[in-house]
Design a protein around this motif. Structure first.
Motif, PDB file in Angstrom:
ATOM      1  N   GLY A   1       0.798  -1.217   0.000  1.00 59.92           N
ATOM      2  CA  GLY A   1       0.000   0.000   0.000  1.00 59.92           C
ATOM      3  C   GLY A   1       0.836   1.275   0.000  1.00 59.92           C
ATOM      4  N   LYS A   2       0.154   2.376   0.186  1.00 55.67           N
ATOM      5  CA  LYS A   2       0.809   3.695   0.184  1.00 55.67           C
ATOM      6  C   LYS A   2       0.025   4.613   1.105  1.00 55.67           C
ATOM      7  CE  LYS A   2       3.247   4.758  -4.065  1.00 55.67           C
ATOM      8  NZ  LYS A   2       3.147   3.657  -5.030  1.00 55.67           N
ATOM      9  N   PRO A   3       0.702   5.605   1.683  1.00 56.21           N
ATOM     10  CA  PRO A   3      -0.028   6.552   2.544  1.00 56.21           C
ATOM     11  C   PRO A   3      -1.197   7.168   1.795  1.00 56.21           C
ATOM     12  CG  PRO A   3       2.317   6.914   2.709  1.00 56.21           C
ATOM     13  CD  PRO A   3       2.135   5.902   1.609  1.00 56.21           C
ATOM     14  N   GLY A   4      -2.337   7.227   2.465  1.00 52.92           N
ATOM     15  CA  GLY A   4      -3.515   7.828   1.852  1.00 52.92           C
ATOM     16  C   GLY A   4      -4.482   6.833   1.257  1.00 52.92           C
ATOM     17  N   ARG A   5      -4.034   5.567   1.057  1.00 57.00           N
ATOM     18  CA  ARG A   5      -4.961   4.578   0.503  1.00 57.00           C
ATOM     19  C   ARG A   5      -5.851   4.030   1.601  1.00 57.00           C
ATOM     20  NH1 ARG A   5      -0.930   1.070  -3.401  1.00 57.00           N
ATOM     21  NH2 ARG A   5      -0.671   2.700  -4.972  1.00 57.00           N
ATOM     22  N   THR A   6      -7.067   3.637   1.222  1.00 54.94           N
ATOM     23  CA  THR A   6      -7.944   2.974   2.171  1.00 54.94           C
ATOM     24  C   THR A   6      -8.760   1.915   1.440  1.00 54.94           C
ATOM     25  OG1 THR A   6      -9.585   3.261   3.929  1.00 54.94           O
ATOM     26  CG2 THR A   6      -9.896   4.568   1.942  1.00 54.94           C
ATOM     27  N   ALA A   7      -9.207   0.901   2.170  1.00 54.61           N
ATOM     28  CA  ALA A   7      -9.952  -0.181   1.539  1.00 54.61           C
ATOM     29  C   ALA A   7     -11.443  -0.065   1.784  1.00 54.61           C
ATOM     30  CB  ALA A   7      -9.455  -1.532   2.048  1.00 54.61           C
ATOM     31  N   CYS A   8     -11.847   0.934   2.556  1.00 55.27           N
ATOM     32  CA  CYS A   8     -13.284   1.098   2.678  1.00 55.27           C
ATOM     33  C   CYS A   8     -13.660   2.546   2.858  1.00 55.27           C
ATOM     34  CB  CYS A   8     -13.865   0.182   3.710  1.00 55.27           C
ATOM     35  SG  CYS A   8     -13.553   0.444   5.344  1.00 55.27           S
ATOM     36  N   SER A   9     -14.948   2.771   2.770  1.00 60.63           N
ATOM     37  CA  SER A   9     -15.417   4.148   2.811  1.00 60.63           C
ATOM     38  C   SER A   9     -16.396   4.313   3.958  1.00 60.63           C
ATOM     39  CB  SER A   9     -16.119   4.492   1.492  1.00 60.63           C
ATOM     40  OG  SER A   9     -17.178   3.579   1.267  1.00 60.63           O
ATOM     41  N   LEU A  10     -16.307   5.456   4.616  1.00 56.29           N
ATOM     42  CA  LEU A  10     -17.211   5.756   5.721  1.00 56.29           C
ATOM     43  C   LEU A  10     -17.953   7.050   5.396  1.00 56.29           C
ATOM     44  CD1 LEU A  10     -14.681   4.970   8.545  1.00 56.29           C
ATOM     45  CD2 LEU A  10     -16.863   3.799   8.236  1.00 56.29           C
ATOM     46  N   PRO A  11     -19.177   7.205   5.931  1.00 58.03           N
ATOM     47  CA  PRO A  11     -19.906   8.436   5.634  1.00 58.03           C
ATOM     48  C   PRO A  11     -19.300   9.615   6.400  1.00 58.03           C
ATOM     49  CG  PRO A  11     -21.167   7.054   7.144  1.00 58.03           C
ATOM     50  CD  PRO A  11     -19.925   6.281   6.809  1.00 58.03           C
ATOM     51  N   PRO A  12     -19.541  10.832   5.925  1.00 56.28           N
ATOM     52  CA  PRO A  12     -19.049  11.989   6.680  1.00 56.28           C
ATOM     53  C   PRO A  12     -19.855  12.138   7.965  1.00 56.28           C
ATOM     54  CG  PRO A  12     -20.410  12.688   4.838  1.00 56.28           C
ATOM     55  CD  PRO A  12     -20.294  11.202   4.725  1.00 56.28           C
ATOM     56  N   CYS A  13     -19.346  12.946   8.859  1.00 53.57           N
ATOM     57  CA  CYS A  13     -20.039  13.144  10.127  1.00 53.57           C
ATOM     58  C   CYS A  13     -21.280  13.992   9.890  1.00 53.57           C
ATOM     59  CB  CYS A  13     -19.096  13.828  11.119  1.00 53.57           C
ATOM     60  SG  CYS A  13     -19.814  13.934  12.750  1.00 53.57           S
ATOM     61  N   ASP A  14     -22.457  13.485  10.286  1.00 57.48           N
ATOM     62  CA  ASP A  14     -23.708  14.206  10.016  1.00 57.48           C
ATOM     63  C   ASP A  14     -24.246  14.936  11.235  1.00 57.48           C
ATOM     64  OD1 ASP A  14     -25.871  11.209  10.037  1.00 57.48           O
ATOM     65  OD2 ASP A  14     -24.373  11.963  11.456  1.00 57.48           O
ATOM     66  N   VAL A  15     -23.431  15.000  12.274  1.00 55.38           N
ATOM     67  CA  VAL A  15     -23.849  15.764  13.459  1.00 55.38           C
ATOM     68  C   VAL A  15     -22.814  16.850  13.709  1.00 55.38           C
ATOM     69  CG1 VAL A  15     -24.984  13.773  14.534  1.00 55.38           C
ATOM     70  CG2 VAL A  15     -22.607  14.320  15.118  1.00 55.38           C
ATOM     71  N   PRO A  16     -23.221  17.901  14.429  1.00 58.44           N
ATOM     72  CA  PRO A  16     -22.220  18.916  14.777  1.00 58.44           C
ATOM     73  C   PRO A  16     -21.126  18.260  15.614  1.00 58.44           C
ATOM     74  CG  PRO A  16     -24.439  19.543  15.558  1.00 58.44           C
ATOM     75  CD  PRO A  16     -24.562  18.184  14.988  1.00 58.44           C
ATOM     76  N   GLU A  17     -19.876  18.599  15.274  1.00 57.13           N
ATOM     77  CA  GLU A  17     -18.775  17.943  15.972  1.00 57.13           C
ATOM     78  C   GLU A  17     -18.605  18.514  17.377  1.00 57.13           C
ATOM     79  OE1 GLU A  17     -15.167  17.770  13.737  1.00 57.13           O
ATOM     80  OE2 GLU A  17     -16.084  16.613  12.110  1.00 57.13           O
ATOM     81  N   ALA A  18     -18.400  17.606  18.319  1.00 62.25           N
ATOM     82  CA  ALA A  18     -18.122  18.037  19.690  1.00 62.25           C
ATOM     83  C   ALA A  18     -16.645  18.402  19.785  1.00 62.25           C
ATOM     84  CB  ALA A  18     -18.445  16.901  20.648  1.00 62.25           C
ATOM     85  N   ASP A  19     -16.284  19.105  20.830  1.00 63.44           N
ATOM     86  CA  ASP A  19     -14.859  19.382  21.059  1.00 63.44           C
ATOM     87  C   ASP A  19     -14.158  18.068  21.347  1.00 63.44           C
ATOM     88  OD1 ASP A  19     -15.604  22.367  22.963  1.00 63.44           O
ATOM     89  OD2 ASP A  19     -15.094  22.113  20.830  1.00 63.44           O
ATOM     90  N   LEU A  20     -13.020  17.871  20.679  1.00 68.22           N
ATOM     91  CA  LEU A  20     -12.249  16.674  20.990  1.00 68.22           C
ATOM     92  C   LEU A  20     -11.658  16.816  22.395  1.00 68.22           C
ATOM     93  CD1 LEU A  20     -10.321  15.632  17.752  1.00 68.22           C
ATOM     94  CD2 LEU A  20     -12.317  14.564  18.803  1.00 68.22           C
ATOM     95  N   PRO A  21     -11.362  15.705  23.040  1.00 75.47           N
ATOM     96  CA  PRO A  21     -10.752  15.774  24.368  1.00 75.47           C
ATOM     97  C   PRO A  21      -9.389  16.459  24.291  1.00 75.47           C
ATOM     98  CG  PRO A  21     -11.406  13.523  23.819  1.00 75.47           C
ATOM     99  CD  PRO A  21     -11.574  14.330  22.590  1.00 75.47           C
ATOM    100  N   PRO A  22      -8.853  16.863  25.443  1.00 74.96           N
ATOM    101  CA  PRO A  22      -7.512  17.480  25.451  1.00 74.96           C
ATOM    102  C   PRO A  22      -6.487  16.511  24.880  1.00 74.96           C
ATOM    103  CG  PRO A  22      -8.472  17.417  27.675  1.00 74.96           C
ATOM    104  CD  PRO A  22      -9.459  16.802  26.763  1.00 74.96           C
ATOM    105  N   PRO A  23      -5.423  17.019  24.255  1.00 75.43           N
ATOM    106  CA  PRO A  23      -4.421  16.171  23.596  1.00 75.43           C
ATOM    107  C   PRO A  23      -3.839  15.103  24.512  1.00 75.43           C
ATOM    108  CG  PRO A  23      -4.017  18.469  23.085  1.00 75.43           C
ATOM    109  CD  PRO A  23      -5.138  18.449  24.067  1.00 75.43           C
ATOM    110  N   SER A  24      -3.808  15.378  25.814  1.00 80.18           N
ATOM    111  CA  SER A  24      -3.203  14.389  26.720  1.00 80.18           C
ATOM    112  C   SER A  24      -3.989  13.079  26.747  1.00 80.18           C
ATOM    113  CB  SER A  24      -3.114  14.952  28.141  1.00 80.18           C
ATOM    114  OG  SER A  24      -4.406  15.339  28.574  1.00 80.18           O
ATOM    115  N   PHE A  25      -5.238  13.103  26.288  1.00 80.30           N
ATOM    116  CA  PHE A  25      -6.044  11.881  26.247  1.00 80.30           C
ATOM    117  C   PHE A  25      -5.969  11.173  24.901  1.00 80.30           C
ATOM    118  CE2 PHE A  25      -8.364  11.565  30.185  1.00 80.30           C
ATOM    119  CZ  PHE A  25      -8.329  12.845  30.700  1.00 80.30           C
TER     120      PHE A  25
END
Lengths: 442, 492, 130
Positions: B19-43
Motif C-alpha cells: 500500500g501507500k499513505p492515503g490509501r484505504t480499503a473502505c469508505s465511511l460516511p461523513p459526520c452528520d452531526v455537529p462535531e463536539a470538542d475533541l478531548p484534550p491532547p493528553s487523552f
C-alpha cells in the motif's frame, strides 16, 4: 436415508468390512458392553436441505434483529460497521475449514494472518507482544489476572468496580480455580496492598467513561508492586491514548467490535498483549517469523513450551482452540480500515454520542448521570414519568427503536446508551423525540 | 499448491509493507452531526500505525495467503482426536441469517425467542445423545468446557465439606488440556498408567484411588482409539470412593447413537462442537465446548442456562452456579451450525456417523498393519494409533513420514501423541471420507514406507512441494520475532 | 566418545567439575543430543541455595521441557549469561562454553554420591540398548 456428507455406500462398506475381516459392522463395536448399547434416541427425524432451510429460517424469523432498527444498545457487545471484505475473506473455506496450524509448511495462510493480527494488536495497544487471541474480553481479563498472580506469587486480585460486571464475574470464576481472592474497589477508594497481584481497570469503563487521572492510578498500582492491567475498547484506541503509553503491563479487550457481528453474544474475541518481560508467562498461542533452508520467510507457532500440549499441568493456561477465524476478521477489518479509517470510525462514534448526550441532557426530566470524558457510551437518568428504564425501553421498542441497557441496579433510573458510527443523525433525533414523548416532557 | 516464482517470499511482505499513505480499503460516511470538542491532547493518541491499502490490494493479499493453506475443503485431514469432518455449506448460509447474526445478547428476551428455542432444543438433544440430564452451552471451547467441569466438581465437593479431595487422576494417554485444566482448578494431578491392552490399568487406578481424589478424567474411546470395556467397573470404583468421573467427549464420534456416557457412569462430560458436530475449525477456532451433567450437578452449571417458562424461554441462573465463564451465553454462531447438523442427521443419522467412522478407521488399520507397527493389536474405534518404530530403525522418523505425506497431497496425521506410544502416528479418518480417499492415503503411507527403505533422503528432507520447506523452529524460539516493526520490516 | 573424566555425573545427565570447592555445572553431550535444539534455559538467580539432586531449573527444546537437577548442594554464585543469549551453546559445547551455573560446594563429600565418567558411560550404553 443417504446423507450427503457420508460418501461410502453399502457396497463400499461391504468391501471394507471384508478387508477388515469381519462380517458386520456390529462386530467392530464388540468392546462396548451389551448393557451400554442403546436403542433409538429422542431426536426428531432427519431433514433434507430445503426442509432444513425452512426450519431454521422460521426460527430466525421468531427473532427481532437489531439491524433495520435504530439501536442504542451496547454494554459489552457493539453494532459497528463490518466492511464486506471481512466476510469475503473469512468465508474462504481455505481459512474457515483449516485446522490449527501445527504443520506450518501447509498452513502459511493462517500463520501469516496471525502474525499480522499480533502486529496490529501491538500497534493498537502500544504494547510489546500480543498472542493469537483468547475466547473473549472477559476470559482474557481473567487470564491476565491469573498471569499476574503467577508472576508475583501474590494471592489477591484487585478490580475497579467500574469493570464490566460480566467480566468481573468471569474473573471470579477463574480465581476460584486457583484459590485467589478478588477485591473490587471503587476508583476513588483504592485499597491496594502488597498482597495484590494486580489492579485491573476498564477504559472506557462499563458506563462509558475514562478515568480522569489514569497516571495517578498507574503510579499507585506500581508503588504497591502490582501489575497494571487495562481492558480497553479497541475502537476507542483509534482515537484515544493506548494503555501501553500510560504504563499498562497487560492490555486485554474484546475484538468483537473489529469486524464481527453481534451473534447473540458469541463467538467474540479476546485481545491480549503484554510487556516483553512477561512473554514467557503469557497464555495462548504465539506465532513467530522465521525462514526455511532456502531462505524463504515463513511463520510458525513458537514458544509452544508455555502451552498445555507440552507443559501439561504446568502450562500458562489450558487454552487450546481459541478464536482464529474471528481474529482473522479483526485482522481484515483493521487492514481495511487502516490508519485513516479506524480514526474516522472512532471520531464518528465520539461526535455522534456527544451529540446524542447533549440533546438528551436538554430534555426536561432527563440528566446525564456522570461528568467526565466518555467515548461512545454514557448513562442517562430517565424521569419517573417514563416509568423507569424497562418501561422506557418497552415504549421505545414499540416505536421500533432499541433502547439502551437498564443499569438501574447501579445508577438510579439509569440507562446506558451507546451510539456508534452506525447511528445516523436522523436516528438520534428520532430517539430524542421518542424520549421526550415518553418522558412526558416537551 | 506450489506456484513457482510468483509465490516467492510472499511471507516477507505484510499488509504493513504494502500500500501507500492515503490509501484505504473502505469508505465511511461523513459526520452528520455537529462535531463536539475533541478531548484534550493528553487523552488522545498521536498516531496509529496501521496499513494503508486499497481494497484491491487487500483482497489480492488475503486471497494469495488463502492459497497457502491446506483445508478440509482441499483435502483429507487424518488427524487423530480432532475429528476433522466435512463442514456442510448450508450451515454457513443459515448461520449468517440476520435473524441470528443481528441479535444483541442484551436485547429483551421477548425479541429473541427463536434463538432461545434453538439453544433449548440443542441442550435437550445433547443431553439425550450423552444420556445425561442438564446442559450448559456457555463454554467457548473444549478446554473451557473442561475447566467448567472441574470447577463444578470443586464447588460440589466444597459444598459437601470435602475440600480435602485435592487430587485429580489423569491417564498417561490424556490430552494435555486435561492436566492443565486440573491445575487451573487448583488440583494436584496424578497420572494413572495404561495397561498392555491400552486400557486404564485398574490395579494402578485402585492404588491411586483414595479419599483425597476428587475425580478421574477419562477420554472414551481413549486417545489410542480404544474403548475400555472396564468402564462400568471404573465408574463404580470411583463412586464407591466418593469421587466423580469426568468425561472428555472429544472422541464422541465413535459412540454417536450407539452408547451414552451417562449410562456408563460419567458424571460430567464436555463436548466439542468443532469436532463431533461438524462446525468448522477456522484455523484454530471458534469452537464451542458445552458441558453435560448428571442431574445432581445441575445446580452448579455456569450461568445462564436456557429454561422454559410457560410458553416461552428465559435465561436462568442455577442455584449453586459456579458463575459466568464468558461475557454472554456461549458461541451462539457456532451452536446454530451444530443445531443444523443435528437436524440434518436426525435420529437415523447418528448411527450412520459412528458406523462409518469406525469402519473407516478399521479399514485403515487393516491396510497399514503389515507395514506399520500397531502397538495395541486389537479392534480400534474411530481412530487408530500406529508407531513409526519400524521406520525409525531404518533411520526415518515419524516426523519425516508426516512431512513426506504433504508431498503426496495429504495433511499429516497427529504425531507424537499420545505420549505413551513411541513415534506415534494417530489417524482418524472420520465418516466423511470415501473409501477411495482412504485408499489413496494408505497407498501414500505404503509408498513412504518403501521410500524409507530405498531412498530415505527424500523422506528426511520432505516436504519438497509445499510453499515453504521445514522451518527453523529453533531460531524462532531462541530469538522470537513476534510482530512487524517499521524500521526493518520484521526485526525484533 | 567417552565422557570427560575430570568431572562427575548424575543419572539425570548433569555433570559437575570442581576446582577449589567451586563446581561448574552443565548437561552432558548425550543429554543435549536427546533434547534436540535447545531454545531456552531457565535458571535460578545468583544467591539461590541449591540442593543435590533437587530441581535446579528447566531446559527447553522446541517441543519439550526437561527438568534440570543440581549435582551438588551449595550457593549459586554465577549463571552463564552466554547461554541466556545463545542457548545453542549448550548443544554446540555442552562441556565447555555451554556450562550453566557455578555453585560453591556446601559439602565436597557429596561428590561420592555421583557417577564417575566410566559409570555414566555404562549407564547411557545400557539406555541405548533398550
Amino acid at each position: 436415508m443417504t446423507l450427503p456428507y457420508i460418501p461410502n455406500t453399502a457396497a463400499d462398506r461391504q468391501a471394507m468390512l471384508a478387508a477388515i475381516g469381519v462380517g458386520s459392522v456390529e462386530e467392530l463395536f464388540a468392546d462396548i458392553p451389551a448393557e451400554f448399547r442403546i436403542g433409538e434416541l429422542g431426536l426428531p427425524p432427519a431433514l433434507s436441505e430445503p426442509e432444513l432451510v425452512r426450519e431454521l429460517s422460521a426460527l430466525a424469523g421468531r427473532n427481532r434483529p437489531v439491524d433495520g432498527m435504530p439501536c442504542f444498545l451496547g454494554g459489552g457487545a457493539y453494532r459497528h460497521f463490518i466492511p464486506s471484505v471481512v466476510g469475503e475473506v473469512i468465508g474462504r473455506s481455505e481459512f474457515a475449514t483449516a485446522y490449527t496450524p501445527y504443520q506450518p509448511e501447509i498452513s502459511q495462510g493462517t500463520l501469516q494472518t496471525i502474525f499480522e493480527f499480533q502486529s496490529m494488536v501491538c500497534e493498537l495497544t502500544a504494547m510489546d507482544v500480543a498472542n493469537a487471541g483468547m475466547y473473549d474480553g472477559a476470559s482474557a481479563l481473567a487470564e491476565a489476572c491469573l498471569m499476574a498472580a503467577a508472576i508475583s506469587g501474590r494471592r489477591r486480585i484487585a478490580l475497579l468496580s467500574t469493570v464490566h460486571p460480566h467480566h468481573q464475574a468471569v474473573v471470579r470464576t477463574y480465581a476460584f480455580g486457583r484459590g485467589l481472592a478478588v477485591d473490587v474497589m471503587p476508583p476513588d477508594d483504592l485499597a491496594l496492598s502488597e498482597e495484590h497481584a494486580c489492579l485491573a481497570v476498564q477504559q472506557p469503563n462499563f458506563f462509558g467513561y475514562f478515568l480522569p487521572d489514569v497516571e495517578a492510578l498507574e503510579r499507585a498500582v506500581h508503588a504497591a508492586g502490582a501489575l497494571f492491567i487495562v481492558s480497553a475498547d479497541p475502537i476507542s484506541l483509534g482515537l484515544f491514548r493506548p494503555p501501553g503509553e500510560y504504563g499498562a503491563d497487560v492490555v486485554v479487550g474484546d475484538g468483537q467490535s473489529l469486524g464481527s457481528p453481534l451473534n447473540f453474544g458469541g463467538p467474540y474475541l479476546g485481545l491480549f498483549a503484554c510487556r516483553q518481560q512477561y512473554l514467557r508467562q503469557m497464555p495462548g498461542r504465539i506465532v513467530g517469523r522465521t525462514s526455511d533452508a532456502q531462505g524463504r520467510t515463513g511463520y510458525v507457532l513458537t514458544m509452544q513450551t508455555r502451552e498445555q500440549h507440552i507443559r501439561r499441568e504446568r502450562a500458562t493456561s489450558n487454552i487450546c482452540t481459541s478464536q482464529q477465524l474471528v481474529a482473522l476478521a479483526a485482522t481484515v477489518y483493521l487492514a481495511a480500515m487502516g490508519k485513516l479509517g479506524l480514526r474516522q470510525v472512532a471520531e464518528l462514534c465520539y461526535h455522534k454520542a456527544h451529540y446524542a448526550a447533549q440533546r438528551i441532557a436538554q430534555l426536561p426530566g432527563y440528566a446525564l448521570a456522570f461528568d467526565g470524558l466518555f467515548f461512545k457510551e454514557f448513562v442517562v437518568r430517565c424521569p419517573s414519568a417514563s416509568g423507569g428504564p424497562s418501561e422506557l425501553n418497552r415504549a421505545l421498542l414499540e416505536r421500533c427503536i432499541v433502547g439502551g441497557l437498564d443499569v438501574s441496579q447501579y445508577v438510579e433510573n439509569g440507562v446506558l446508551l451507546c451510539v456508534t458510527e452506525m447511528n445516523t443523525r436522523d436516528e438520534i433525533d428520532r430517539l430524542v423525540e421518542a424520549l421526550a414523548a415518553i418522558g412526558g416532557g416537551a | 499448491m506450489s506456484d513457482g516464482p510468483r509465490q516467492a517470499d510472499i511471507g516477507a511482505r505484510l499488509t504493513f509493507d504494502l500500500g501507500k499513505p492515503g490509501r484505504t480499503a473502505c469508505s465511511l460516511p461523513p459526520c452528520d452531526v455537529p462535531e463536539a470538542d475533541l478531548p484534550p491532547p493528553s487523552f488522545l493518541r498521536r498516531e496509529i500505525n496501521l496499513p494503508e491499502l486499497s481494497q484491491v490490494e487487500l483482497v489480492r493479499y488475503f486471497v494469495a495467503l488463502s492459497r497457502r493453506n491446506y483445508s478440509v475443503d482441499s483435502g483429507f485431514y487424518p488427524l487423530g482426536s480432532c475429528t476433522m469432518k466435512y463442514n456442510p455449506k448450508v450451515h454457513e448460509k443459515l448461520a449468517c441469517l440476520p435473524g441470528f447474526t443481528s441479535l444483541h445478547p442484551l436485547q429483551p428476551l421477548a425479541t429473541v425467542q427463536g434463538a432461545l428455542a434453538l439453544m433449548y432444543d440443542l441442550q435437550r438433544w445433547l443431553a439425550d445423545i450423552t444420556g445425561l440430564d442438564a446442559v450448559s452451552l456457555a463454554p467457548a471451547a473444549g478446554a473451557q468446557g473442561e475447566l467448567t467441569g472441574i470447577l463444578m466438581i470443586k464447588a460440589y465437593l466444597a459444598d459437601r465439606g470435602e475440600e480435602g479431595r485435592s487430587r485429580v487422576l489423569v491417564p498417561d494417554s490424556a490430552h494435555g488440556t486435561n492436566p492443565a485444566t486440573a491445575a487451573m482448578g487448583g488440583f494436584e494431578v496424578v497420572t494413572v498408567a495404561s495397561d498392555g491392552q491400552g486400557n486404564t490399568d485398574t490395579h494402578a487406578l485402585a492404588s491411586a484411588l483414595d479419599d483425597g481424589v476428587a475425580a478421574l478424567m477419562l477420554t472414551l474411546p481413549n486417545t489410542l482409539g480404544l474403548f475400555d470395556p472396564n468402564i462400568g467397573r471404573i465408574a463404580e470404583m470411583l463412586h464407591r470412593k466418593g469421587a466423580l468421573l469426568y468425561g472428555d467427549g472429544a472422541n464422541l464420534n465413535a459412540l454417536l447413537g450407539r452408547a451414552r456416557f451417562g449410562d456408563m457412569g460419567f458424571d460430567i462430560v464436555h463436548l466439542n462442537m468443532h469436532k463431533t458436530f461438524s462446525t468448522p475449525h477456522g484455523g484454530g477456532g471458534p469452537g464451542s465446548g458445552p458441558v453435560v451433567v448428571k442431574g445432581y450437578l445441575a445446580p452448579y452449571l455456569p450461568t445462564p442456562v436456557v429454561a422454559k417458562e410457560g410458553e416461552g424461554f428465559v435465561l436462568a441462573t442455577p442455584e449453586r452456579s459456579i458463575g459466568r465463564v464468558g461475557s454472554f451465553y456461549g458461541h451462539f454462531g457456532v451452536l446454530v451450525r451444530a443445531y443444523a447438523y443435528l437436524r440434518t442427521l436426525g435420529v437415523e443419522g447418528l448411527r450412520q456417523v459412528s458406523d462409518n467412522a469406525v469402519i473407516n478407521a478399521n479399514y485403515v488399520l487393516a491396510r497399514l498393519r503389515q507395514a506399520y507397527h500397531l502397538p495395541y493389536d486389537r479392534r480400534c474405534m474411530h481412530e487408530v494409533v500406529f508407531s513409526g518404530s519400524r521406520q525409525r530403525a531404518k533411520g526415518v522418523r515419524t516426523l519425516d513420514i508426516a512431512k513426506r505425506l504433504i508431498d503426496y497431497g495429504f495433511h499429516p496425521p497427529t504425531v507424537y501423541f499420545p505420549l505413551i506410544v513411541d513415534e506415534a502416528l494417530m489417524i482418524e479418518p472420520t465418516e466423511t471420507e470415501s473409501k477411495e480417499a482412504l485408499d489413496a492415503f494408505c497407498d501414500a503411507l505404503l509408498a513412504i514406507d518403501r521410500e524409507a527403505e530405498e531412498e530415505p533422503q527424500v523422506v528426511k528432507e520432505a516436504p519438497h512441494t509445499a510453499p515453504v520447506g521445514r522451518l527453523d523452529e529453533a531460531t524462532a524460539a531462541r530469538r522470537p520475532v513476534l510482530r512487524w516493526r517499521r524500521e526493518v520490516g520484521s526485526e525484533p | 566418545m567417552p565422557s570427560p573424566s575430570d568431572r562427575r555425573y548424575t543419572k539425570e545427565h548433569e555433570w559437575v567439575r570442581v576446582e577449589d570447592n567451586m563446581g561448574t555445572v552443565g548437561i552432558t553431550d548425550y543429554a543435549q543430543d536427546q533434547l534436540g535444539d535447545i531454545v531456552y534455559v531457565d535458571l535460578p538467580s545468583v544467591g539461590t541455595q541449591v540442593k543435590q539432586l533437587e530441581k535446579l531449573g528447566e531446559i527447553e527444546s522446541v517441543k519439550a521441557v526437561s527438568d534440570l537437577y543440581s549435582p551438588v548442594s551449595g550457593e549459586l554464585v554465577e549463571v552463564n549469561q552466554g547461554v541466556n543469549d545463545r542457548p545453542e551453546l549448550v548443544n554446540q559445547s555442552p562441556y565447555e562454553e555451554g556450562w550453566l551455573v557455578r555453585v560453591r560446594l556446601a559439602d565436597p563429600a557429596e561428590l561420592d554420591n555421583l557417577l564417575t565418567a566410566k559409570q555414566y558411560d555404562e549407564l547411557i550404553a545400557q539406555a541405548q540398548e533398550t
